[in-house]
Design a protein around this motif. Structure first.
Motif, short mmCIF file in Angstrom:
data_model
loop_
_atom_site.label_atom_id
_atom_site.label_comp_id
_atom_site.label_asym_id
_atom_site.label_seq_id
_atom_site.Cartn_x
_atom_site.Cartn_y
_atom_site.Cartn_z
N PHE A 234 53.14 27.70 -2.23
CA PHE A 234 53.05 27.52 -0.79
C PHE A 234 53.32 28.97 -0.08
O PHE A 234 54.06 29.83 -0.71
CB PHE A 234 54.22 26.71 0.03
N SER A 235 52.85 29.18 1.13
CA SER A 235 53.12 30.46 1.95
C SER A 235 53.19 30.18 3.29
O SER A 235 52.21 29.47 3.76
CB SER A 235 52.00 31.45 1.44
N ILE A 236 54.35 30.69 4.08
CA ILE A 236 53.88 30.39 5.54
C ILE A 236 54.08 32.11 5.84
O ILE A 236 54.93 32.89 5.19
CB ILE A 236 55.23 29.89 5.91
N GLY A 237 53.81 32.50 6.88
CA GLY A 237 53.68 33.75 7.51
C GLY A 237 53.60 33.60 8.95
O GLY A 237 53.27 33.03 9.75
N TYR A 238 54.12 34.95 9.58
CA TYR A 238 54.28 35.15 10.94
C TYR A 238 53.76 36.54 11.25
O TYR A 238 53.89 37.68 10.58
CB TYR A 238 55.60 35.02 11.59
N PHE A 239 52.94 36.68 12.49
CA PHE A 239 52.12 37.84 12.63
C PHE A 239 52.31 38.33 14.14
O PHE A 239 52.06 37.33 14.96
CB PHE A 239 50.80 37.74 12.30
N LYS A 240 53.28 39.31 14.80
CA LYS A 240 53.50 39.75 15.83
C LYS A 240 52.62 40.82 16.33
O LYS A 240 52.48 41.84 15.83
CB LYS A 240 54.87 40.30 15.95
N HIS A 241 51.58 40.53 17.07
CA HIS A 241 50.34 41.22 17.74
C HIS A 241 51.11 41.81 18.89
O HIS A 241 52.31 41.97 19.23
CB HIS A 241 49.24 40.20 18.21
N ILE A 242 50.18 42.78 19.35
CA ILE A 242 50.65 43.46 20.71
C ILE A 242 50.64 42.48 21.86
O ILE A 242 50.13 41.15 21.79
CB ILE A 242 49.39 44.66 21.07
N LEU A 243 51.15 42.78 23.16
CA LEU A 243 51.24 42.02 24.08
C LEU A 243 52.13 40.48 23.83
O LEU A 243 53.06 40.82 23.06
CB LEU A 243 49.90 41.89 24.96
N ASP A 244 51.62 39.77 24.28
CA ASP A 244 52.22 38.26 23.94
C ASP A 244 51.55 37.55 22.83
O ASP A 244 51.64 36.22 22.88
CB ASP A 244 52.44 37.48 25.15
N ILE A 245 50.52 38.29 22.14
CA ILE A 245 49.80 37.33 21.24
C ILE A 245 50.71 37.14 19.89
O ILE A 245 51.02 38.19 19.37
CB ILE A 245 48.65 38.25 20.97
N ASN A 246 50.57 36.21 19.24
CA ASN A 246 51.33 35.83 18.12
C ASN A 246 50.54 34.92 17.33
O ASN A 246 49.74 34.11 17.71
CB ASN A 246 52.85 34.97 18.37
#
Length: 316
Positions: A73-85
Motif C-alpha cells: 500500500f502507498s499513500i501520498g500528499y503533494f503540496k502544490h503552489i497557492l491553495d492546490i493540494n
C-alpha cells in the motif's frame, strides 16, 4: 530471434500503434493526470516506469504491478503552489493462479474561488477538484517480459459543472540484462470523455513514454532516463524529444535511499522570458527511509522563480 525478444517487439508495437491514431496536445483536458504521483517519482524527475516493487507504478506503467514482492500500500500528499493540494493512494498484490492486481486513486483539490456577479457583487465561493480511480492487472509473459493494463475513471468538477471520462493504460517492462538493464514503455490516458463540460468533447492527455533503467555492476545506484509525451503535437520532429527526464537513486544502505532528478520540459516551461534565468527549475532531490515494513519518502521539486513543490509518501 529468441521468443522473449519477439514478445517484447509485439508488445511495444501494440503500444506505439495505439498511440498513432489519437494525438493529444497541451490543450487536452484532465491534465492533472500528468501530475507526478509519489515522492519517489517526484524526486527522480517524474519517471519510474522501469522501476519495480512500487504500488505507485499503477499510475506510470501497469506492467510494474507484476514486480510486487508482497501486498503493498502507498499513500501520498503533494503540496502544490497557492491553495492546490493533492493526495494519492495505491495498492497491489499477487493473486495465486491469476496474476497481480493493483488499484490507485489520485485526487486534486484547487481550493476555493470567489464568485462574483456581473456588477462585481459577492456571490459566495465555489470549489474545484478532480479525481481519477484506476484498477489494473499485470503478469509475466516470460521470465524477462512483464505486461499490464489498467482501466481508469476520471471525474472533474468546477462549481456546479462536471465532466467524466474513461481511459486505458497499457505498458510493458523487459529485463534486457538481469539485475542490470530494464527497458519499458507505457501508453497512458487513452480514452474519451463521457460527459464533457461543454457541448463538444475534448481529448485526454494521451502520453506515450519510453525509458530505461541501468544499475551498474559494483555501484549501489540505479540511473533512469525517460522520454514523455511522444504523442503530443510538436513544431518539429526534434521537439518530440524535449520532454525527457533523468534521475538516479543511490542505495546508501538497505534502509536509506538518496535520489535526484531533472525534468527538461519543466525547466523549459518555467523560463519567464527571453534572457531570464530559470534558477533550479526542473531539478529535484529526495530521500527514502525504510524500516522493513514501512518506507517514508520525501521529494523537493524546484520550480525556479515560481516556487517549489513538496511531496510525502508512506508505503507499507
Amino acid at each position: 530471434m529468441r521468443p522473449y525478444v519477439r514478445h517484447a517487439f509485439v508488445i511495444c508495437a501494440v503500444i506505439i500503434a495505439g498511440a498513432i491514431p489519437a494525438q493529444a496536445g497541451s490543450g487536452s483536458t484532465f491534465d492533472f493526470l500528468r501530475t507526478d504521483v509519489g515522492a519517489r517519482a517526484g524526486a527522480l524527475g517524474g519517471g519510474i516506469l522501469t522501476f519495480t516493487d512500487d504500488p505507485n507504478l499503477i499510475f506510470y506503467n501497469p506492467a510494474g504491478v507484476a514486480t510486487l514482492t508482497r501486498r503493498r500500500f502507498s499513500i501520498g500528499y503533494f503540496k502544490h503552489i497557492l491553495d492546490i493540494n493533492s493526495a494519492n493512494l495505491s495498492w497491489g498484490e499477487e493473486i495465486d493462479g491469476f496474476g497481480y492486481l493493483g488499484a490507485g486513486a489520485l485526487y486534486m483539490n484547487y481550493g476555493d474561488f470567489q464568485r462574483t456577479g456581473q456588477e462585481g457583487q459577492n456571490l459566495g465561493t465555489f470549489g474545484a477538484g478532480e479525481l481519477s480511480i484506476s484498477v489494473g492487472y499485470g503478469n509475466a509473459l516470460t521470465e524477462r517480459l512483464r505486461y499490464g493494463m489498467a482501466v481508469k475513471f476520471v471525474h472533474s468538477s468546477i462549481a456546479e459543472y462536471s465532466s467524466a471520462a474513461v481511459a486505458l493504460d497499457i505498458g510493458a517492462q523487459f529485463v534486457a540484462v538481469p539485475e542490470r538493464v530494464v527497458v519499458g514503455a507505457s501508453l497512458l490516458h487513452a480514452g474519451t470523455q463521457l460527459d464533457p463540460y461543454a457541448t463538444v468533447g475534448e481529448a485526454l492527455p494521451l502520453d506515450l513514454r519510453v525509458g530505461v533503467a541501468l544499475t551498474p555492476e559494483h555501484l549501489p545506484a540505479t540511473f533512469i532516463a525517460e522520454i514523455h509525451k511522444l504523442t503530443d503535437e510538436r513544431d518539429s520532429f526534434g521537439d518530440r524529444f524535449k520532454a525527457f527526464s533523468v534521475g538516479v537513486e543511490f542505495t546508501l544502505s538497505p534502509n536509506v535511499f538518496l535520489r535526484g532528478g531533472y525534468n527538461n520540459e519543466r525547466r523549459q516551461d518555467l523560463k519567464l522570458g527571453e534572457g531570464t534565468g530559470s534558477g533550479l527549475a526542473g531539478f529535484s532531490i529526495g530521500m527514502g527511509i525504510s524500516t522493513g515494513d514501512y518506507q517514508f519518502d520525501y521529494a523537493f521539486t524546484s520550480n525556479g522563480p515560481v516556487g517549489a513543490f513538496h511531496r510525502f509518501s508512506l508505503a507499507f
